[in-house]
Design an enzyme around this catalytic site. Structure first.
Site, PDB file in Angstrom:
ATOM      1  N   ASP A 143     -27.383  11.886  89.195  1.00 48.07           N
ATOM      2  CA  ASP A 143     -27.336  11.821  87.735  1.00 48.07           C
ATOM      3  C   ASP A 143     -26.688  10.510  87.309  1.00 48.07           C
ATOM      4  O   ASP A 143     -25.603  10.177  87.781  1.00 48.07           O
ATOM      5  CB  ASP A 143     -26.566  13.025  87.170  1.00 48.07           C
ATOM      6  CG  ASP A 143     -26.882  13.252  85.701  1.00 48.07           C
ATOM      7  OD1 ASP A 143     -27.943  12.789  85.231  1.00 48.07           O
ATOM      8  OD2 ASP A 143     -26.068  13.891  85.013  1.00 48.07           O
ATOM      9  N   HIS A 150     -23.667   7.386  74.430  1.00 44.56           N
ATOM     10  CA  HIS A 150     -23.019   8.570  75.004  1.00 44.56           C
ATOM     11  C   HIS A 150     -21.736   8.162  75.727  1.00 44.56           C
ATOM     12  O   HIS A 150     -20.685   8.790  75.543  1.00 44.56           O
ATOM     13  CB  HIS A 150     -23.981   9.274  75.966  1.00 44.56           C
ATOM     14  CG  HIS A 150     -23.350  10.399  76.734  1.00 44.56           C
ATOM     15  ND1 HIS A 150     -22.985  11.592  76.143  1.00 44.56           N
ATOM     16  CD2 HIS A 150     -23.007  10.521  78.041  1.00 44.56           C
ATOM     17  CE1 HIS A 150     -22.455  12.392  77.059  1.00 44.56           C
ATOM     18  NE2 HIS A 150     -22.446  11.769  78.217  1.00 44.56           N
ATOM     19  N   GLU A 215     -26.630  18.825  78.160  1.00 48.09           N
ATOM     20  CA  GLU A 215     -26.826  17.376  78.088  1.00 48.09           C
ATOM     21  C   GLU A 215     -28.322  17.109  78.062  1.00 48.09           C
ATOM     22  O   GLU A 215     -29.059  17.539  78.962  1.00 48.09           O
ATOM     23  CB  GLU A 215     -26.172  16.664  79.286  1.00 48.09           C
ATOM     24  CG  GLU A 215     -24.646  16.708  79.211  1.00 48.09           C
ATOM     25  CD  GLU A 215     -23.951  15.815  80.229  1.00 48.09           C
ATOM     26  OE1 GLU A 215     -24.596  15.414  81.235  1.00 48.09           O
ATOM     27  OE2 GLU A 215     -22.758  15.508  80.024  1.00 48.09           O
ATOM     28  N   GLU A 217     -31.351  15.098  78.761  1.00 46.43           N
ATOM     29  CA  GLU A 217     -31.669  14.026  79.709  1.00 46.43           C
ATOM     30  C   GLU A 217     -33.156  14.065  80.053  1.00 46.43           C
ATOM     31  O   GLU A 217     -33.843  15.050  79.812  1.00 46.43           O
ATOM     32  CB  GLU A 217     -30.875  14.195  81.020  1.00 46.43           C
ATOM     33  CG  GLU A 217     -29.373  14.292  80.827  1.00 46.43           C
ATOM     34  CD  GLU A 217     -28.572  14.114  82.112  1.00 46.43           C
ATOM     35  OE1 GLU A 217     -29.142  13.617  83.113  1.00 46.43           O
ATOM     36  OE2 GLU A 217     -27.383  14.467  82.098  1.00 46.43           O
ATOM     37  N   ASP A 249     -28.596  18.992  81.799  1.00 42.76           N
ATOM     38  CA  ASP A 249     -27.465  18.979  82.733  1.00 42.76           C
ATOM     39  C   ASP A 249     -26.323  19.785  82.111  1.00 42.76           C
ATOM     40  O   ASP A 249     -25.434  19.235  81.469  1.00 42.76           O
ATOM     41  CB  ASP A 249     -27.051  17.522  82.987  1.00 42.76           C
ATOM     42  CG  ASP A 249     -25.870  17.407  83.920  1.00 42.76           C
ATOM     43  OD1 ASP A 249     -25.615  18.349  84.685  1.00 42.76           O
ATOM     44  OD2 ASP A 249     -25.185  16.366  83.862  1.00 42.76           O
ATOM     45  N   ARG A 253     -17.147  21.635  79.885  1.00 41.12           N
ATOM     46  CA  ARG A 253     -16.279  20.513  79.504  1.00 41.12           C
ATOM     47  C   ARG A 253     -14.817  20.761  79.841  1.00 41.12           C
ATOM     48  O   ARG A 253     -14.083  19.802  80.122  1.00 41.12           O
ATOM     49  CB  ARG A 253     -16.421  20.221  78.011  1.00 41.12           C
ATOM     50  CG  ARG A 253     -17.829  19.866  77.563  1.00 41.12           C
ATOM     51  CD  ARG A 253     -18.350  18.639  78.254  1.00 41.12           C
ATOM     52  NE  ARG A 253     -19.676  18.260  77.751  1.00 41.12           N
ATOM     53  CZ  ARG A 253     -20.457  17.365  78.330  1.00 41.12           C
ATOM     54  NH1 ARG A 253     -20.064  16.759  79.458  1.00 41.12           N
ATOM     55  NH2 ARG A 253     -21.635  17.073  77.830  1.00 41.12           N
ATOM     56  N   GLN A 256     -14.516  20.142  83.466  1.00 38.96           N
ATOM     57  CA  GLN A 256     -14.714  18.696  83.682  1.00 38.96           C
ATOM     58  C   GLN A 256     -13.452  17.895  83.353  1.00 38.96           C
ATOM     59  O   GLN A 256     -13.041  17.017  84.117  1.00 38.96           O
ATOM     60  CB  GLN A 256     -15.879  18.214  82.806  1.00 38.96           C
ATOM     61  CG  GLN A 256     -16.271  16.764  83.020  1.00 38.96           C
ATOM     62  CD  GLN A 256     -17.462  16.349  82.145  1.00 38.96           C
ATOM     63  OE1 GLN A 256     -17.998  17.154  81.386  1.00 38.96           O
ATOM     64  NE2 GLN A 256     -17.876  15.104  82.271  1.00 38.96           N
ATOM     65  N   LYS A 269     -20.487  20.705  86.753  1.00 35.61           N
ATOM     66  CA  LYS A 269     -21.895  20.323  86.590  1.00 35.61           C
ATOM     67  C   LYS A 269     -22.838  21.027  87.560  1.00 35.61           C
ATOM     68  O   LYS A 269     -24.045  21.052  87.318  1.00 35.61           O
ATOM     69  CB  LYS A 269     -22.039  18.811  86.856  1.00 35.61           C
ATOM     70  CG  LYS A 269     -21.221  17.932  85.933  1.00 35.61           C
ATOM     71  CD  LYS A 269     -21.979  17.645  84.675  1.00 35.61           C
ATOM     72  CE  LYS A 269     -21.362  16.489  83.909  1.00 35.61           C
ATOM     73  NZ  LYS A 269     -22.188  16.163  82.750  1.00 35.61           N
ATOM     74  N   THR A 273     -28.756  23.281  86.620  1.00 38.54           N
ATOM     75  CA  THR A 273     -29.429  22.172  85.937  1.00 38.54           C
ATOM     76  C   THR A 273     -30.862  22.630  85.713  1.00 38.54           C
ATOM     77  O   THR A 273     -31.521  23.069  86.652  1.00 38.54           O
ATOM     78  CB  THR A 273     -29.421  20.892  86.793  1.00 38.54           C
ATOM     79  OG1 THR A 273     -28.063  20.569  87.129  1.00 38.54           O
ATOM     80  CG2 THR A 273     -30.054  19.725  86.058  1.00 38.54           C
ATOM     81  N   GLU A 391     -20.303  15.572  71.740  1.00 43.29           N
ATOM     82  CA  GLU A 391     -20.358  14.473  70.775  1.00 43.29           C
ATOM     83  C   GLU A 391     -20.638  14.980  69.363  1.00 43.29           C
ATOM     84  O   GLU A 391     -20.017  14.531  68.408  1.00 43.29           O
ATOM     85  CB  GLU A 391     -21.465  13.491  71.164  1.00 43.29           C
ATOM     86  CG  GLU A 391     -21.194  12.712  72.419  1.00 43.29           C
ATOM     87  CD  GLU A 391     -22.467  12.052  72.912  1.00 43.29           C
ATOM     88  OE1 GLU A 391     -22.924  11.095  72.287  1.00 43.29           O
ATOM     89  OE2 GLU A 391     -23.022  12.523  73.922  1.00 43.29           O
TER      90      GLU A 391
HETATM   91 MN    MN Z   1     -25.424  14.397  82.953  1.00 43.43          MN
END
Ligand code: MN
Length: 444
Positions: A143, A150, A215, A217, A249, A253, A256, A269, A273, A391
């Site tokens: 990834d 971002h 996420e 992507e 993804d 948080r 993380q 993570k 996915t 975000e």
């Molecule tokens: Mn990612």
């Protein structure tokens, strides 16, 4: 890879009526590949056309192939499509993919001979009648972090004084992800548990993540690989890419924030996915290539020579429009439609697909057919283009309001996240990547 040909002709129509419907993701000019099954039968490879799937194993078993004058490339590509994953056809490289695309384009074209149409009709299945599977056996999943918007937005939340680290403008940042928990669109998953450090606490706890996020992507599937020790140059990079899908993804948080230093993401993570089921080839995406456009302050900054070419600067980016929507359990119950919270485009990425491949292999690391490269969260330059809740809600400080009246900072049990991607350009047909959707189940 920039060359346009008759398979991009916007006037071309198919004898499969649903492929000509305005707004379809899968017109004749798209022809993405995927793996499907019917009932308890083994998975097979198909090509999406309108609302149908062309079953390539059924085509190979039909009289059509015996009676056709196919090029050796097309025949090899079709033979490689008899397995249960796309790896074999990915490994053959771009000439074989192109031969397959052009052959199927001719078969499904409105002007195809009536006998050919009659031979193919029994090989078509309704997409509602099939179950989709992961398109490839993914050996390795990497990834990246290719949106500077971002990286800056997230950097501000984690490190207010020092949002963008100095390596960002030189290195396509990435980490090695986990392939085993990749799931195809439509597969629900359980909220992960993990170690978190609650605010004000003196020691961490193991708990269900309270800050579960998505996420937005794209996933890039590697085609032909490289030998270990042999790098892929920027000029050759796209010859080693098979195609593109949507990728979510999922990210915890709170886990993380506690675990990410010093080695980066790990259990925050790797629990799930999700990717979309259809792989759209680079050839199908060729009409939507655009110049690499970086923020004004970076526009003239050179990359290191192994990451620089005029071709990459002028045509290296893709204008793939991207959307994220939410649908809670209460919204489903009330019959409310998906609530769209983000509209952006892949064109804002700081690093191109070719640069990801060249960088990944510059040290001699070998890529293999079916390897998957995530682009990283694809946030655009404006706040409405944020590709993650982290975000959009400014780290959970600004809740969103759903049409049901519910508030969201991070995902709740029962929430579905829906991602869509499509391309449109003046004088070109619209085509799409399909949907990437999954629902959050309660923690086990
Ligand atoms: Mn990612």
């Amino acid at each position: 890879m920039t060359d346009l040909n008759h398979t991009h002709d916007p006037a071309a129509r198919s004898w499969v009526a649903s492929a000509n419907a305005p707004g379809t993701d899968f017109p004749l000019q798209n022809l993405p590949l995927g793996v499907f099954s019917v009932g308890d039968a083994a998975p097979r490879i198909g090509i999406a056309i309108g609302h149908q799937v062309l079953d390539l194993s059924a085509v190979l078993a039909s009289d059509l192939i015996a009676n056709q004058n196919l090029s050796p490339q097309a025949r090899a590509a079709l033979q490689a499509c008899t397995g249960q994953s796309l790896n074999a056809v990915m490994a053959l490289g771009p000439a074989a993919s192109q031969a397959l695309r052009h052959t199927v384009f001719d078969w499904l074209h409105a002007q195809a001979p009536a006998a050919q149409q009659a031979a193919l009709k029994p090989c078509l299945l309704d997409q509602d009648a099939v179950r989709m599977h992961l398109p490839a056996q993914v050996g390795d999943y990497t990834d990246f972090y290719t949106s500077i918007y971002h990286a800056t937005n997230v950097g501000k939340l984690f490190r207010p004084d020092n949002p963008l680290l100095p390596n960002y403008r030189w290195v396509p940042i990435g980490y090695h992800g986990r392939a085993s928990s990749l799931q195809v669109s439509g597969t629900a998953f359980h909220r992960p548990r993990g170690q978190v450090m609650p605010a004000g606490a003196t020691q961490p706890e193991l708990q269900a993540s309270q800050r579960l996020d998505y996420e937005l992507e794209l996933g890039v599937f590697v085609g032909r690989g490289n030998a270990v020790g042999a790098s892929i140059t920027l000029d050759q990079a796209l010859h080693h890419v098979f195609g593109v899908c949507l990728l979510n993804d999922w990210s915890a948080r709170d886990v993380q924030a506690w675990e990410y230093q010093p080695l980066g993401p790990f259990l925050a993570k790797n629990f799930a996915t999700t990717i979309s089921a259809w792989v759209v080839t680079l050839e199908a995406l060729a009409p939507y290539r655009v110049a690499l456009q970086r923020p004004p302050e970076d526009a003239d900054r050179p990359d290191l020579p192994y990451l620089h070419s005029l071709e990459n600067r002028q045509h290296g980016a893709y204008d793939i429009r991207l959307q994220v929507g939410l649908r809670s359990a209460a919204m489903r119950q009330a019959g409310l439609d998906v609530h769209w919270v983000c509209h952006t485009s892949y064109r804002h990425a700081y690093w191109t697909i070719a640069q990801l491949v060249a960088h990944h292999t510059v040290n001699g690391c070998n890529l293999q057919p079916g390897d998957l490269l995530g682009t990283g969260t694809l946030s655009g330059p404006t706040p409405q283009e944020a590709g993650a809740l982290l975000e959009l809600t400014q780290g959970g400080k600004l809740p969103l309001t759903l049409p049901s009246g519910e508030a969201r900072t991070f995902l709740q049990d029962g929430d579905e996240v829906v991602m869509r991607a499509y391309c449109e350009a003046p004088g070109r047909v619209r085509l799409g990547l399909g949907e990437c959707v999954a629902q959050v189940l309660p923690a086990r």
